[in-house]
Motif scaffolding. Structure first.
Motif, PDB file in Angstrom:
ATOM      1  N   PRO A   1     -16.865  37.623 -30.542  1.00 36.87           N
ATOM      2  CA  PRO A   1     -17.042  36.253 -31.029  1.00 36.87           C
ATOM      3  C   PRO A   1     -18.155  36.109 -32.065  1.00 36.87           C
ATOM      4  O   PRO A   1     -18.160  35.155 -32.826  1.00 36.87           O
ATOM      5  CB  PRO A   1     -17.356  35.454 -29.766  1.00 36.87           C
ATOM      6  N   HIS A   2     -19.093  37.027 -32.087  1.00 43.40           N
ATOM      7  CA  HIS A   2     -20.178  37.014 -33.075  1.00 43.40           C
ATOM      8  C   HIS A   2     -20.039  38.272 -33.934  1.00 43.40           C
ATOM      9  O   HIS A   2     -19.782  39.353 -33.397  1.00 43.40           O
ATOM     10  CB  HIS A   2     -21.530  36.992 -32.358  1.00 43.40           C
ATOM     11  N   PRO A   3     -20.212  38.177 -35.244  1.00 39.32           N
ATOM     12  CA  PRO A   3     -19.891  39.320 -36.103  1.00 39.32           C
ATOM     13  C   PRO A   3     -20.734  40.570 -35.898  1.00 39.32           C
ATOM     14  O   PRO A   3     -20.286  41.673 -36.200  1.00 39.32           O
ATOM     15  CB  PRO A   3     -20.085  38.762 -37.524  1.00 39.32           C
ATOM     16  N   THR A   4     -21.953  40.427 -35.384  1.00 40.16           N
ATOM     17  CA  THR A   4     -22.816  41.606 -35.232  1.00 40.16           C
ATOM     18  C   THR A   4     -23.264  41.865 -33.802  1.00 40.16           C
ATOM     19  O   THR A   4     -23.797  42.933 -33.512  1.00 40.16           O
ATOM     20  CB  THR A   4     -24.075  41.476 -36.114  1.00 40.16           C
ATOM     21  N   ALA A   5     -23.058  40.918 -32.908  1.00 37.95           N
ATOM     22  CA  ALA A   5     -23.560  41.050 -31.539  1.00 37.95           C
ATOM     23  C   ALA A   5     -22.526  41.717 -30.637  1.00 37.95           C
ATOM     24  O   ALA A   5     -21.387  41.256 -30.552  1.00 37.95           O
ATOM     25  CB  ALA A   5     -23.929  39.675 -30.977  1.00 37.95           C
ATOM     26  N   PRO A   6     -22.886  42.783 -29.926  1.00 38.89           N
ATOM     27  CA  PRO A   6     -21.953  43.408 -28.991  1.00 38.89           C
ATOM     28  C   PRO A   6     -21.538  42.427 -27.886  1.00 38.89           C
ATOM     29  O   PRO A   6     -22.287  41.516 -27.543  1.00 38.89           O
ATOM     30  CB  PRO A   6     -22.742  44.574 -28.390  1.00 38.89           C
ATOM     31  N   LEU A   7     -20.354  42.638 -27.354  1.00 40.38           N
ATOM     32  CA  LEU A   7     -19.781  41.773 -26.329  1.00 40.38           C
ATOM     33  C   LEU A   7     -19.776  42.486 -24.981  1.00 40.38           C
ATOM     34  O   LEU A   7     -19.303  43.619 -24.867  1.00 40.38           O
ATOM     35  CB  LEU A   7     -18.345  41.397 -26.714  1.00 40.38           C
ATOM     36  N   PHE A   8     -20.280  41.803 -23.958  1.00 39.34           N
ATOM     37  CA  PHE A   8     -20.266  42.296 -22.581  1.00 39.34           C
ATOM     38  C   PHE A   8     -19.435  41.313 -21.755  1.00 39.34           C
ATOM     39  O   PHE A   8     -19.730  40.121 -21.744  1.00 39.34           O
ATOM     40  CB  PHE A   8     -21.695  42.405 -22.040  1.00 39.34           C
TER      41      PHE A   8
END
Length: 197
Positions: free
Chosen positions: A88-95
């Motif tokens: 959902p965010h272009p640079t933030a990893p998703l957990f």
């Protein structure tokens, strides 16, 4: 360490989706909740594809530029079709908090963990001094119950949806808040709260 925050659009009657959310229909019949993301005059420099009004742009980009990781619930992940293998965010990893198996189409930037605490720990280790953003009513409510949320933002859209997924599920106790900021904008009012401990 950065803050744990939530940043969700909601109707005045407290829904973050309309009726019948499902894979491919993440907002159910509540698509109006995200209209303001695309009806402005100014393209976002941080979140590609968004076109916001000037008041919304300033508010949204301030938080988006400080996001270092995202934690989402499995319903949110599934209803969003796993963000097409992205995030959902272009640079933030998703957990993703999920007791079920990792889907075969999951991308390398998507990590699946069985508990909220494990997901938050992993997200915070990656985010460093940046914020961890929570997505989904179940994840937000569980984090509030555990005393893990620092702030949250409600992008309140002037509509009554009448049904859907609630922003907050049943909390085990009262949570005291302080209103930090109110930013009115076309089609939405941005409400920024601090959780008091």
């Amino acid at each position: 360490m950065g803050k744990v925050i939530s940043n969700l659009a909601a109707s005045v009657d407290g829904f973050i989706t309309g009726r019948d959310p499902a894979p491919g229909r993440g907002l159910g019949d509540g698509g109006v909740l995200h209209d303001w993301y695309f009806k402005g005059d100014t393209p976002s420099r941080v979140l590609e594809g968004l076109k916001l009004s000037e008041p919304s742009l300033s508010f949204v980009e301030r938080f988006a530029s400080r996001t270092g990781a995202t934690v989402a619930g499995r319903n949110t992940y599934d209803d969003s079709n796993g963000w097409g293998g992205g995030r959902p965010h272009p640079t933030a990893p998703l957990f993703v908090v999920s007791r079920g198996p990792k889907p075969s189409g999951a991308a390398p930037a998507q990590t699946f963990l069985p508990s909220l605490q494990e997901a938050l720990d992993a997200a915070q280790s990656v985010a460093g001094d940046l914020h961890v953003n929570l997505m989904g009513g179940g994840v937000l409510t569980a984090a509030l119950d555990a005393g893990l949320v620092d702030e949250f933002i409600v992008h309140q859209v002037p509509v009554l949806l009448g049904a859907g997924r609630r922003h907050f599920r049943e909390l085990s106790a009262h949570v005291q808040l302080s209103l930090v900021e109110v930013v009115p904008a076309p089609g939405v009012t941005h409400l920024h709260y601090r959780v008091e401990r």
